[in-house]
Design a protein around this motif. Structure first.
Motif, PDB file in Angstrom:
ATOM      1  N   LYS A 154       0.838  -1.198   0.000  1.00 16.03           N
ATOM      2  CA  LYS A 154       0.000   0.000   0.000  1.00 16.03           C
ATOM      3  C   LYS A 154       0.880   1.257   0.000  1.00 16.03           C
ATOM      4  O   LYS A 154       0.577   2.242  -0.675  1.00 16.03           O
ATOM      5  CB  LYS A 154      -0.921  -0.009   1.230  1.00 16.03           C
ATOM      6  N   HIS A 155       1.983   1.184   0.754  1.00 17.07           N
ATOM      7  CA  HIS A 155       2.929   2.303   0.776  1.00 17.07           C
ATOM      8  C   HIS A 155       3.454   2.587  -0.638  1.00 17.07           C
ATOM      9  O   HIS A 155       3.533   3.742  -1.064  1.00 17.07           O
ATOM     10  CB  HIS A 155       4.084   1.982   1.723  1.00 17.07           C
ATOM     11  N   HIS A 156       3.799   1.535  -1.373  1.00 20.25           N
ATOM     12  CA  HIS A 156       4.313   1.742  -2.728  1.00 20.25           C
ATOM     13  C   HIS A 156       3.231   2.285  -3.661  1.00 20.25           C
ATOM     14  O   HIS A 156       3.525   3.082  -4.551  1.00 20.25           O
ATOM     15  CB  HIS A 156       4.880   0.438  -3.296  1.00 20.25           C
ATOM     16  N   SER A 202      14.383   8.091   5.417  1.00 21.46           N
ATOM     17  CA  SER A 202      14.635   7.876   3.983  1.00 21.46           C
ATOM     18  C   SER A 202      13.530   8.454   3.094  1.00 21.46           C
ATOM     19  O   SER A 202      13.578   8.305   1.874  1.00 21.46           O
ATOM     20  CB  SER A 202      14.805   6.388   3.670  1.00 21.46           C
ATOM     21  N   HIS A 203      12.533   9.085   3.710  1.00 21.85           N
ATOM     22  CA  HIS A 203      11.578   9.856   2.913  1.00 21.85           C
ATOM     23  C   HIS A 203      11.755  11.351   3.169  1.00 21.85           C
ATOM     24  O   HIS A 203      10.943  12.158   2.722  1.00 21.85           O
ATOM     25  CB  HIS A 203      10.135   9.425   3.215  1.00 21.85           C
ATOM     26  N   MET A 204      12.817  11.713   3.941  1.00 22.49           N
ATOM     27  CA  MET A 204      13.038  13.135   4.227  1.00 22.49           C
ATOM     28  C   MET A 204      14.451  13.597   3.897  1.00 22.49           C
ATOM     29  O   MET A 204      14.640  14.658   3.334  1.00 22.49           O
ATOM     30  CB  MET A 204      12.750  13.417   5.717  1.00 22.49           C
ATOM     31  N   TRP A 248      18.884   2.686   0.832  1.00 18.05           N
ATOM     32  CA  TRP A 248      18.993   3.216  -0.546  1.00 18.05           C
ATOM     33  C   TRP A 248      17.579   3.226  -1.113  1.00 18.05           C
ATOM     34  O   TRP A 248      17.244   2.540  -2.058  1.00 18.05           O
ATOM     35  CB  TRP A 248      19.930   2.359  -1.395  1.00 18.05           C
ATOM     36  N   HIS A 249      16.751   4.045  -0.484  1.00 14.65           N
ATOM     37  CA  HIS A 249      15.311   3.903  -0.631  1.00 14.65           C
ATOM     38  C   HIS A 249      14.778   4.590  -1.888  1.00 14.65           C
ATOM     39  O   HIS A 249      13.752   4.194  -2.415  1.00 14.65           O
ATOM     40  CB  HIS A 249      14.646   4.468   0.632  1.00 14.65           C
ATOM     41  N   ASN A 250      15.494   5.623  -2.358  1.00 21.66           N
ATOM     42  CA  ASN A 250      15.090   6.235  -3.629  1.00 21.66           C
ATOM     43  C   ASN A 250      15.317   5.236  -4.771  1.00 21.66           C
ATOM     44  O   ASN A 250      14.468   5.086  -5.661  1.00 21.66           O
ATOM     45  CB  ASN A 250      15.869   7.528  -3.865  1.00 21.66           C
ATOM     46  N   HIS A 298      15.155   2.069  -4.459  1.00 21.46           N
ATOM     47  CA  HIS A 298      14.121   1.040  -4.306  1.00 21.46           C
ATOM     48  C   HIS A 298      12.778   1.514  -4.845  1.00 21.46           C
ATOM     49  O   HIS A 298      12.064   0.763  -5.509  1.00 21.46           O
ATOM     50  CB  HIS A 298      14.005   0.643  -2.834  1.00 21.46           C
ATOM     51  N   HIS A 299      12.440   2.770  -4.572  1.00 22.31           N
ATOM     52  CA  HIS A 299      11.155   3.264  -5.097  1.00 22.31           C
ATOM     53  C   HIS A 299      11.188   3.371  -6.620  1.00 22.31           C
ATOM     54  O   HIS A 299      10.170   3.168  -7.279  1.00 22.31           O
ATOM     55  CB  HIS A 299      10.806   4.621  -4.470  1.00 22.31           C
ATOM     56  N   ALA A 300      12.364   3.700  -7.169  1.00 25.28           N
ATOM     57  CA  ALA A 300      12.469   3.838  -8.630  1.00 25.28           C
ATOM     58  C   ALA A 300      12.384   2.479  -9.315  1.00 25.28           C
ATOM     59  O   ALA A 300      11.803   2.347 -10.392  1.00 25.28           O
ATOM     60  CB  ALA A 300      13.773   4.534  -8.991  1.00 25.28           C
TER      61      ALA A 300
HETATM   62 ZN   LIG Z   1       9.159   4.285   0.931  1.00 23.79          ZN
END
Ligand SMILES: [Zn+2]
Ligand SMILES: [Zn+2]
Length: 228
Positions: free
Chosen positions: A37-39, A146-148, A175-177, A179-181
């Motif tokens: 859901k977060h993604h 990692s979101h800020m 390395w969360h950016n 991961h989101h990409a």
């Molecule tokens: Zn995230």
């Protein structure tokens, strides 16, 4: 399990799900549902833990909300229909709380055998309570820090960041950016110096024949976007 980044044998999958439960973050089924859901809604309306709702909310307080059992059932049905089909995973999910008492019991017995009651208490305090505080906060930093704070390799529609100190304490999750990409990529570190111990472990599993279909980052998308 969330992103199907690699395949493995079912017993290994179950074992990893069980060990994951020992991180103290709820049943594996709930965890994956929240993460998917977060993604789907990252830093938008519907994200379970976005710093847009406050840094402390994203770090810890989002967990204190219970939406009722009906909403929970709908949430599970919507996000993890694949996982609930597996009776073993459902059982592992139900064993979430008892598993912590089991670990505490084993540690207490080992400590007692080694050095009496004082050592038993010491093993439980360090092996359960101190460990859980450290593991919980380090993984929660993925949702908050990692979101800020950090830099971005990719222009994504969310605020995800690559944060080196979060990556250090979460074995690469920071390395969360990246991961989101590229959510399906098993590797979270995309530049040579973005050390990713989790990916190294998956590669080791692959080397031993315990993992296959390991999803790689797309090379053409590794060119850095403007850092900001
Ligand atoms: Zn995230
Ligand atoms: Zn993810």
């Amino acid at each position: 399990m969330t992103h199907l980044s690699f395949s493995t044998y079912k017993p290994v999958r179950w074992l990893l799900a069980f060990i994951g439960g020992l991180a103290g973050e709820g049943s594996v089924i709930d965890w994956v549902a929240n993460h998917r859901k977060h993604h789907a809604h990252s830093d938008q309306e519907g994200d379970p833990h976005s710093p847009h709702d406050g840094p402390w909310w994203s770090h810890i307080f989002w967990l204190s909300w219970w939406h009722g059992s009906e909403a929970h059932a709908a949430h599970i049905k919507r996000w993890v229909p694949d996982l609930v089909k597996d009776p073993v995973l459902r059982w592992i999910g139900a064993m979430f709380l008892p598993s912590h008492f089991l670990v505490a019991g084993i540690l207490a017995a080992a400590g007692y055998a080694y050095g009496g009651w004082w050592m038993a208490a010491s093993f439980v305090v360090w092996g359960v309570f101190v460990r859980l505080v450290f593991v919980l906060h380090s993984t929660w930093f993925v949702n908050s820090a990692s979101h800020m704070w950090g830099y971005r390799n990719y222009e994504t529609t969310d605020d995800s960041r690559n944060n080196w100190w979060v990556a250090l304490i979460t074995y690469g999750e920071g390395w969360h950016n990246n991961h989101h990409a590229q959510q399906r990529s098993a590797a979270h570190g995309h530049r040579w110096w973005e050390i990713d111990v989790t990916y190294m472990t998956i590669r080791l599993m692959q080397f031993c024949g315990l993992a296959w279909d390991v999803v790689q980052p797309e090379p053409k998308r590794t060119t850095p976007a403007t850092d900001r």
